[in-house]
Design an enzyme around this catalytic site. Structure first.
Site, short mmCIF file in Angstrom:
data_model
loop_
_atom_site.label_atom_id
_atom_site.label_comp_id
_atom_site.label_asym_id
_atom_site.label_seq_id
_atom_site.Cartn_x
_atom_site.Cartn_y
_atom_site.Cartn_z
N SER A 270 0.83 -1.21 0.00
CA SER A 270 0.00 0.00 0.00
C SER A 270 0.86 1.25 0.00
O SER A 270 0.37 2.34 -0.31
CB SER A 270 -0.92 0.00 1.23
N LYS B 249 3.67 -11.77 3.53
CA LYS B 249 2.26 -11.85 3.11
C LYS B 249 2.17 -11.97 1.59
O LYS B 249 2.79 -11.19 0.87
CB LYS B 249 1.47 -10.62 3.58
N GLU C 97 -0.69 -12.43 -1.65
CA GLU C 97 -2.09 -12.35 -2.06
C GLU C 97 -2.43 -13.52 -2.97
O GLU C 97 -1.67 -13.86 -3.87
CB GLU C 97 -2.35 -11.03 -2.80
N GLU D 37 -9.74 -9.37 3.53
CA GLU D 37 -10.04 -7.97 3.23
C GLU D 37 -11.37 -7.85 2.50
O GLU D 37 -11.62 -8.54 1.52
CB GLU D 37 -8.93 -7.35 2.38
#
Length: 266
Positions: free
Chosen positions: A46, A112, A114, A181
């Protein structure tokens, strides 16, 4: 605070105590957040949006992630550091391993990724080689172009059923933690109960094992001016940033955040 490890996080889940996580990109905020009791610092891709000004996370590179991970490490006082593997950095299991090594050498304790069940082979390889993995499911910003925008995932029963199955498959492959999320609160609660590993939510209701927000969002800073539904500005009524961070930790721990208005229905 005492050093937070993966064992610490599993212990918190077992006790029913909520886990606190915030994004963090530099040494100063790493020190402030860890001193406030934030247990996990997420060096998120992000940063491409909130620091670099891009309209997505896609331009972020592994080298940039390693740089910011090293910055966070230098300011951290005991939190567990979780670093994102950026877009196309895990196209193959071997590529993922090489890039994870770079991030862990920079100071990350966990990585992490995705994805969904297709990640199982990669997660299995990483876990076997000593890389703890957090699997990020639901709305995955790196695939925003496939998803057609930043939309809630898992509202249709077939999609929800697949997400539950994928979560179990990724735990079986060796994932040490899950992040959900923008998932309906009820589905997130079901997944949290279905797996033994900690589940962190963002826009996923308050029944997950913990919460994460983008640091800048919870401090009321927005480059775009758009504030996601799941965000609360913790600077309101606080004299300084340290107090806002402490208020976030308290609100997650006592389950006053997120409230119902911060979540999504099926």
């Amino acid at each position: 605070m005492p050093e937070v490890t993966l064992t610490t996080l599993h212990g918190l889940k077992a006790k029913g105590e909520k886990i606190t996580m915030l994004t963090c990109y530099d040494a100063t905020f790493a020190k402030a957040a860890s001193q406030a009791g934030v247990e996990v610092l997420l060096v998120g891709d992000s940063l491409g949006m909130v620091l670099q000004g891009h309209d997505s996370t896609l331009p972020v590179t592994t080298a940039e992630m390693a740089y910011h991970t090293a910055c966070v490490k230098r300011g951290n006082e005991g939190a567990l550091i979780l670093a994102d593997l950026p877009f196309m950095a895990h196209a193959t299991p071997e590529q993922a391993f090489a890039n994870c090594a770079m991030l862990m050498q920079a100071g990350a304790h966990m990585i992490k990724l995705e994805g969904a069940a297709w990640l199982a082979e990669t997660i299995r390889l990483l876990a076997e080689r000593g890389v703890p993995v957090c699997a990020h499911m639901g709305l995955t910003p790196q695939t925003v172009n496939v998803l057609g925008g930043y939309k809630v995932q898992g509202r249709q029963e077939a999609q929800a059923r697949q997400m539950r199955a994928d979560a179990i498959a990724l735990e079986q492959a060796g994932a040490a933690m899950l992040l959900l999320e923008c998932v309906p609160s009820e589905l997130a609660a079901e997944i949290t109960q279905a797996v033994s590993i900690p589940v962190i939510g963002i826009g996923a209701g308050n029944a997950t094992d913990g919460q994460v927000l983008v640091l800048h969002d919870m401090l009321g800073l927005s480059l775009s001016g758009r504030v996601p539904k799941f965000v609360k500005n913790f600077m309101v009524g606080q004299p300084d940033i340290g107090s806002a961070l402490a208020a976030y930790v308290k609100a997650v721990k006592d389950v006053s955040f997120p409230a119902s208005e911060h979540g999504f229905s099926a």
